[in-house]
Scaffold this motif. Sequence first.
Motif, PDB file in Angstrom:
ATOM      1  N   GLU A  39       0.851  -1.182   0.000  1.00 25.66           N
ATOM      2  CA  GLU A  39       0.000   0.000   0.000  1.00 25.66           C
ATOM      3  C   GLU A  39       0.893   1.241   0.000  1.00 25.66           C
ATOM      4  O   GLU A  39       2.017   1.217   0.536  1.00 25.66           O
ATOM      5  N   TRP A 157      -7.529  -6.074  -9.228  1.00 25.89           N
ATOM      6  CA  TRP A 157      -7.243  -6.209  -7.796  1.00 25.89           C
ATOM      7  C   TRP A 157      -7.543  -7.633  -7.326  1.00 25.89           C
ATOM      8  O   TRP A 157      -6.726  -8.249  -6.625  1.00 25.89           O
ATOM      9  N   ALA A 161      -4.925 -10.316  -5.870  1.00 23.27           N
ATOM     10  CA  ALA A 161      -5.087 -10.777  -4.485  1.00 23.27           C
ATOM     11  C   ALA A 161      -5.086 -12.293  -4.394  1.00 23.27           C
ATOM     12  O   ALA A 161      -4.644 -12.860  -3.381  1.00 23.27           O
ATOM     13  N   PRO A 171      -6.412 -14.135   0.385  1.00 24.65           N
ATOM     14  CA  PRO A 171      -5.126 -14.038  -0.309  1.00 24.65           C
ATOM     15  C   PRO A 171      -4.118 -15.105   0.118  1.00 24.65           C
ATOM     16  O   PRO A 171      -3.223 -15.443  -0.639  1.00 24.65           O
ATOM     17  N   LEU A 217       2.840  -9.940  -2.952  1.00 25.56           N
ATOM     18  CA  LEU A 217       2.160  -8.706  -2.561  1.00 25.56           C
ATOM     19  C   LEU A 217       1.847  -8.713  -1.068  1.00 25.56           C
ATOM     20  O   LEU A 217       1.340  -9.705  -0.536  1.00 25.56           O
ATOM     21  N   MET A 220      -2.604  -7.687   1.169  1.00 24.41           N
ATOM     22  CA  MET A 220      -3.764  -7.664   0.286  1.00 24.41           C
ATOM     23  C   MET A 220      -5.039  -8.013   1.065  1.00 24.41           C
ATOM     24  O   MET A 220      -6.138  -7.931   0.524  1.00 24.41           O
ATOM     25  N   GLY A 270     -10.114  -5.303  -0.144  1.00 29.53           N
ATOM     26  CA  GLY A 270      -9.062  -5.774   0.750  1.00 29.53           C
ATOM     27  C   GLY A 270      -9.326  -5.762   2.237  1.00 29.53           C
ATOM     28  O   GLY A 270      -8.587  -6.375   2.992  1.00 29.53           O
TER      29      GLY A 270
END
Length: 309
Positions: A39, A157, A161, A171, A217, A220, A270
């Motif tokens: 983020e 997205w 995820a 996720p 990532l 998420m 999220g």
Amino acid sequence: MVLIPAGEFMMGGKSAQADPDELPRRVVKVDAFWIDATEVTNKEFSKFVAATNYKTVAERDIDWDEMVKNLPPGTQKPDDAMLAAGSLVFRPTEGPVNLQYAAQWWQWTIGADWQHPEGPESNIIDRMDYPVVHIAWEDAAAYAEWAGKRLPTEAEWEWAAMGGLEDPKYPWGNTPIEEATSVANFWQGAFPYDNTEADGFFGAAPVKSFPTNGYGLYEMAGNVWEWTSDKYHYQAYQIGKTKELNKNPSGPDQSFDPQEPNMPKRSMRGGSFLCNESYCSGYRVARRMKSSEDSGFNHTGFRCVKDIE
């Protein structure tokens, strides 16, 4: 940024918890794209503000003449003092409350903004690696444009995820939420008054505090809600179902939320540090949230994506 491969998947609610706006499921295909590994942080947003002198929505006094256009007819103007720059800050309740009324734990706070997450007496001096919060959709869009990026679509997205797993609920996979305190930042205990902090945090956590998903990532699930580019429509998936294969869907042309029919909204994904099984289960990869473009909270942030050139 992390490169997400192109792929085809079933988008939408993946469990009995699915809300109506996550259905019907339909096949979606997305091209490869880049996405921020984390983020956007206070440090990164600070650079944007220093370069542009940008002032976020939460730092601007409210223009009632503009605001009232999106409110139900007959809405009374509040005292002028309440129209000073500010944002919504979470305040735990003293005990159990009816979870249908979120206003019980959100407090309009004059002077709350990205540099003062809990109000004017707070600061981010020691939180530069935390996700920036109190970010309205237009703030996120402005940053993305400055950075040469954009906000992700809901389809991008959700695909990112999933982390390369086969139709996972979360996720991290399908490990039940009660066994997942080591993989995401969310509310453990009785919401909104008793957080056991089993994950180590009451509020937001610094980025990279929890393991990555399969694509590399961070966060998420939980931590802060993330804006997408899509306009929110409660029947978006029904509208999208008209095409046998949706390639790179970018959401409906118009926004509509029957709960607030006069208020245009954008979708968020999220979940956040406030999500709990009893309330929103926002950490599910298919879970959708929505808010007006000018709204910000101390659990709302974003991450960006970029097309492959």
